[in-house]
Motif scaffolding. Structure first.
Motif, PDB file in Angstrom:
ATOM      1  N   ALA A 267      -5.518  30.143 139.743  1.00  0.00           N
ATOM      2  CA  ALA A 267      -4.718  28.967 139.416  1.00  0.00           C
ATOM      3  C   ALA A 267      -3.246  29.311 139.594  1.00  0.00           C
ATOM      4  O   ALA A 267      -2.843  30.470 139.462  1.00  0.00           O
ATOM      5  CB  ALA A 267      -4.981  28.524 137.976  1.00  0.00           C
ATOM      6  N   ASP A 268      -2.434  28.314 139.903  1.00  0.00           N
ATOM      7  CA  ASP A 268      -1.002  28.565 140.074  1.00  0.00           C
ATOM      8  C   ASP A 268      -0.342  28.892 138.744  1.00  0.00           C
ATOM      9  O   ASP A 268       0.552  29.735 138.683  1.00  0.00           O
ATOM     10  CB  ASP A 268      -0.336  27.340 140.715  1.00  0.00           C
ATOM     11  N   LEU A 269      -0.795  28.249 137.684  1.00  0.00           N
ATOM     12  CA  LEU A 269      -0.294  28.523 136.337  1.00  0.00           C
ATOM     13  C   LEU A 269      -1.473  28.485 135.377  1.00  0.00           C
ATOM     14  O   LEU A 269      -2.347  27.613 135.503  1.00  0.00           O
ATOM     15  CB  LEU A 269       0.729  27.478 135.881  1.00  0.00           C
ATOM     16  N   ILE A 270      -1.511  29.385 134.422  1.00  0.00           N
ATOM     17  CA  ILE A 270      -2.508  29.269 133.363  1.00  0.00           C
ATOM     18  C   ILE A 270      -1.838  29.467 132.008  1.00  0.00           C
ATOM     19  O   ILE A 270      -0.936  30.293 131.851  1.00  0.00           O
ATOM     20  CB  ILE A 270      -3.675  30.262 133.534  1.00  0.00           C
ATOM     21  N   PHE A 271      -2.296  28.665 131.065  1.00  0.00           N
ATOM     22  CA  PHE A 271      -1.879  28.759 129.669  1.00  0.00           C
ATOM     23  C   PHE A 271      -3.109  29.246 128.917  1.00  0.00           C
ATOM     24  O   PHE A 271      -4.048  28.468 128.662  1.00  0.00           O
ATOM     25  CB  PHE A 271      -1.411  27.399 129.166  1.00  0.00           C
ATOM     26  N   SER A 272      -3.132  30.534 128.583  1.00  0.00           N
ATOM     27  CA  SER A 272      -4.346  31.178 128.101  1.00  0.00           C
ATOM     28  C   SER A 272      -4.835  30.642 126.763  1.00  0.00           C
ATOM     29  O   SER A 272      -6.030  30.341 126.606  1.00  0.00           O
ATOM     30  CB  SER A 272      -4.123  32.693 127.999  1.00  0.00           C
ATOM     31  N   ARG A 273      -3.936  30.490 125.791  1.00  0.00           N
ATOM     32  CA  ARG A 273      -4.389  30.095 124.458  1.00  0.00           C
ATOM     33  C   ARG A 273      -4.950  28.675 124.429  1.00  0.00           C
ATOM     34  O   ARG A 273      -6.053  28.459 123.928  1.00  0.00           O
ATOM     35  CB  ARG A 273      -3.256  30.256 123.446  1.00  0.00           C
ATOM     36  N   PRO A 274      -4.243  27.677 124.975  1.00  0.00           N
ATOM     37  CA  PRO A 274      -4.818  26.329 125.000  1.00  0.00           C
ATOM     38  C   PRO A 274      -5.853  26.147 126.110  1.00  0.00           C
ATOM     39  O   PRO A 274      -6.480  25.093 126.202  1.00  0.00           O
ATOM     40  CB  PRO A 274      -3.603  25.434 125.231  1.00  0.00           C
ATOM     41  N   LYS A 275      -6.010  27.159 126.968  1.00  0.00           N
ATOM     42  CA  LYS A 275      -6.977  27.133 128.064  1.00  0.00           C
ATOM     43  C   LYS A 275      -6.721  25.950 129.005  1.00  0.00           C
ATOM     44  O   LYS A 275      -7.567  25.080 129.193  1.00  0.00           O
ATOM     45  CB  LYS A 275      -8.404  27.101 127.522  1.00  0.00           C
ATOM     46  N   VAL A 276      -5.521  25.963 129.606  1.00  0.00           N
ATOM     47  CA  VAL A 276      -5.137  24.953 130.589  1.00  0.00           C
ATOM     48  C   VAL A 276      -4.821  25.661 131.902  1.00  0.00           C
ATOM     49  O   VAL A 276      -4.023  26.604 131.922  1.00  0.00           O
ATOM     50  CB  VAL A 276      -3.913  24.142 130.123  1.00  0.00           C
ATOM     51  N   ALA A 277      -5.443  25.202 132.965  1.00  0.00           N
ATOM     52  CA  ALA A 277      -5.212  25.763 134.298  1.00  0.00           C
ATOM     53  C   ALA A 277      -4.556  24.706 135.172  1.00  0.00           C
ATOM     54  O   ALA A 277      -5.026  23.569 135.236  1.00  0.00           O
ATOM     55  CB  ALA A 277      -6.521  26.226 134.921  1.00  0.00           C
ATOM     56  N   VAL A 278      -3.460  25.081 135.839  1.00  0.00           N
ATOM     57  CA  VAL A 278      -2.700  24.144 136.666  1.00  0.00           C
ATOM     58  C   VAL A 278      -2.762  24.593 138.127  1.00  0.00           C
ATOM     59  O   VAL A 278      -2.510  25.756 138.445  1.00  0.00           O
ATOM     60  CB  VAL A 278      -1.226  24.067 136.206  1.00  0.00           C
ATOM     61  N   PHE A 279      -3.078  23.630 138.995  1.00  0.00           N
ATOM     62  CA  PHE A 279      -3.111  23.887 140.427  1.00  0.00           C
ATOM     63  C   PHE A 279      -2.119  22.953 141.114  1.00  0.00           C
ATOM     64  O   PHE A 279      -2.161  21.739 140.895  1.00  0.00           O
ATOM     65  CB  PHE A 279      -4.515  23.634 140.998  1.00  0.00           C
ATOM     66  N   VAL A 280      -1.209  23.518 141.907  1.00  0.00           N
ATOM     67  CA  VAL A 280      -0.273  22.711 142.693  1.00  0.00           C
ATOM     68  C   VAL A 280      -0.815  22.693 144.122  1.00  0.00           C
ATOM     69  O   VAL A 280      -0.743  23.684 144.838  1.00  0.00           O
ATOM     70  CB  VAL A 280       1.155  23.291 142.654  1.00  0.00           C
ATOM     71  N   ASP A 281      -1.375  21.555 144.512  1.00  0.00           N
ATOM     72  CA  ASP A 281      -2.091  21.452 145.782  1.00  0.00           C
ATOM     73  C   ASP A 281      -1.200  20.950 146.911  1.00  0.00           C
ATOM     74  O   ASP A 281      -0.508  19.932 146.772  1.00  0.00           O
ATOM     75  CB  ASP A 281      -3.286  20.504 145.639  1.00  0.00           C
ATOM     76  N   GLY A 282      -1.223  21.662 148.033  1.00  0.00           N
ATOM     77  CA  GLY A 282      -0.502  21.220 149.219  1.00  0.00           C
ATOM     78  C   GLY A 282      -1.199  20.037 149.863  1.00  0.00           C
ATOM     79  O   GLY A 282      -2.428  19.979 149.912  1.00  0.00           O
ATOM     80  N   CYS A 283      -0.425  19.099 150.363  1.00  0.00           N
ATOM     81  CA  CYS A 283      -0.994  17.868 150.920  1.00  0.00           C
ATOM     82  C   CYS A 283      -1.870  18.147 152.142  1.00  0.00           C
ATOM     83  O   CYS A 283      -2.875  17.463 152.350  1.00  0.00           O
ATOM     84  CB  CYS A 283       0.126  16.897 151.285  1.00  0.00           C
ATOM     85  N   PHE A 284      -1.504  19.122 152.951  1.00  0.00           N
ATOM     86  CA  PHE A 284      -2.280  19.394 154.161  1.00  0.00           C
ATOM     87  C   PHE A 284      -3.609  20.058 153.836  1.00  0.00           C
ATOM     88  O   PHE A 284      -4.675  19.547 154.174  1.00  0.00           O
ATOM     89  CB  PHE A 284      -1.472  20.263 155.128  1.00  0.00           C
ATOM     90  N   TRP A 285      -3.558  21.185 153.159  1.00  0.00           N
ATOM     91  CA  TRP A 285      -4.761  21.981 152.961  1.00  0.00           C
ATOM     92  C   TRP A 285      -5.767  21.320 152.035  1.00  0.00           C
ATOM     93  O   TRP A 285      -6.970  21.586 152.129  1.00  0.00           O
ATOM     94  CB  TRP A 285      -4.390  23.358 152.405  1.00  0.00           C
ATOM     95  N   HIS A 286      -5.302  20.484 151.114  1.00  0.00           N
ATOM     96  CA  HIS A 286      -6.223  19.892 150.135  1.00  0.00           C
ATOM     97  C   HIS A 286      -6.516  18.421 150.409  1.00  0.00           C
ATOM     98  O   HIS A 286      -7.159  17.756 149.612  1.00  0.00           O
ATOM     99  CB  HIS A 286      -5.660  20.080 148.726  1.00  0.00           C
ATOM    100  N   GLY A 287      -6.035  17.905 151.522  1.00  0.00           N
ATOM    101  CA  GLY A 287      -6.414  16.559 151.939  1.00  0.00           C
ATOM    102  C   GLY A 287      -5.830  15.448 151.100  1.00  0.00           C
ATOM    103  O   GLY A 287      -6.561  14.571 150.622  1.00  0.00           O
ATOM    104  N   CYS A 288      -4.512  15.462 150.932  1.00  0.00           N
ATOM    105  CA  CYS A 288      -3.855  14.404 150.158  1.00  0.00           C
ATOM    106  C   CYS A 288      -4.166  13.032 150.781  1.00  0.00           C
ATOM    107  O   CYS A 288      -3.943  12.827 151.975  1.00  0.00           O
ATOM    108  CB  CYS A 288      -2.345  14.634 150.138  1.00  0.00           C
ATOM    109  N   PRO A 289      -4.669  12.073 149.987  1.00  0.00           N
ATOM    110  CA  PRO A 289      -5.003  10.752 150.543  1.00  0.00           C
ATOM    111  C   PRO A 289      -3.785   9.966 151.009  1.00  0.00           C
ATOM    112  O   PRO A 289      -3.918   9.034 151.795  1.00  0.00           O
ATOM    113  CB  PRO A 289      -5.700  10.042 149.371  1.00  0.00           C
ATOM    114  N   GLU A 290      -2.593  10.347 150.548  1.00  0.00           N
ATOM    115  CA  GLU A 290      -1.385   9.614 150.910  1.00  0.00           C
ATOM    116  C   GLU A 290      -0.669  10.213 152.127  1.00  0.00           C
ATOM    117  O   GLU A 290      -0.103   9.484 152.941  1.00  0.00           O
ATOM    118  CB  GLU A 290      -0.407   9.577 149.738  1.00  0.00           C
ATOM    119  N   HIS A 291      -0.691  11.544 152.242  1.00  0.00           N
ATOM    120  CA  HIS A 291       0.176  12.179 153.235  1.00  0.00           C
ATOM    121  C   HIS A 291      -0.542  13.017 154.286  1.00  0.00           C
ATOM    122  O   HIS A 291       0.111  13.544 155.185  1.00  0.00           O
ATOM    123  CB  HIS A 291       1.211  13.072 152.532  1.00  0.00           C
ATOM    124  N   LEU A 292      -1.861  13.154 154.184  1.00  0.00           N
ATOM    125  CA  LEU A 292      -2.555  13.954 155.185  1.00  0.00           C
ATOM    126  C   LEU A 292      -2.531  13.242 156.530  1.00  0.00           C
ATOM    127  O   LEU A 292      -2.921  12.085 156.642  1.00  0.00           O
ATOM    128  CB  LEU A 292      -4.010  14.193 154.770  1.00  0.00           C
TER     129      LEU A 292
END
Length: 226
Positions: A125-150
């Motif tokens: 994951a791009d960022l993780i908050f271990s205690r609250p157990k939150v994982a954040v992913f910052v997805d690129g529009c090209f590689w992850h198939g953004c419906p708006e900009h791909l």
């Protein structure tokens, strides 16, 4: 632009205003062996600098001064435009990610960068908050198939469609596995407004922390009653 003998150089358009007439001229400039030659393109008369630069590029193409850079040997990219997109989608420390991290840090949140939420799972994951157990992913529009900009590539369309669909399948599987393990997953598109994205992450982190705290208190109360 093609310098001949298999050599290429990246060019730029430069604007110069004549002090006497206030007219604006566009020039094409490039680097060659430590020198910086320039070629006059023509006069531009648009209202904004951006429009004048765009017109300068059109003039350069019309004069045959520019050429597409040949593909790099062994590169998956089928064209310079696709290769540029691929270069712009780094896997770590991208501009959207750095901006998001800065906003979260200013709000007093602390996190780990480029870490695996589950040690036994090869997903980062791009960022993780271990205690609250939150994982954040910052997805690129090209590689992850953004419906708006791909923008689908016209060359090797089947290959790229399969590649991006594979990434989307992997994303969905990652989300499922993390949620089954008790994690909250936040996915942010690179084009999202940084402040809005930060607000979503903050809500998830603080909401998860509150929920876990209340659950802990409830558990303690049950233990005391028994």
């Amino acid at each position: 632009m093609d310098l001949g003998e298999g050599r290429f150089a990246r060019a730029s358009v430069e604007l110069k205003m004549l002090p006497d007439t206030r007219r604006i001229r566009a020039y094409l400039r490039w680097s060659d062996g430590g020198k910086s030659p320039a070629r006059y393109l023509g006069q531009v008369e648009n209202m904004t600098r951006a429009a004048n630069l765009a017109e300068g590029w059109k003039m350069a193409w019309a004069k045959g001064l520019l050429t597409e850079e040949p593909p790099v040997e062994g590169s998956w990219a089928s064209s310079p435009s696709v290769r540029a997109v691929m270069r712009g989608n780094r896997s770590k420390d991208t501009r959207p990610e750095l901006r998001l991290r800065s906003l979260l840090h200013k709000q007093g949140l602390r996190y780990r960068v480029a870490a695996r939420p589950l040690p036994g799972l090869r997903r980062t994951a791009d960022l993780i908050f271990s205690r609250p157990k939150v994982a954040v992913f910052v997805d690129g529009c090209f590689w992850h198939g953004c419906p708006e900009h791909l923008r689908q590539s016209r060359k090797n369309a089947d290959f790229w469609r399969s590649k991006i669909e594979g990434n989307q399948t992997r994303d969905a599987e990652t989300d499922r596995l993390l949620r089954e393990a008790g994690w909250t997953v936040v996915r942010v598109w690179e084009h999202e407004d940084p402040d809005a994205a930060a607000a979503r992450v903050i809500s998830a982190v603080r909401g998860s922390s509150t929920t876990r705290h209340e659950a802990g208190q409830a558990g303690s109360s049950v233990a005391r009653q028994s």
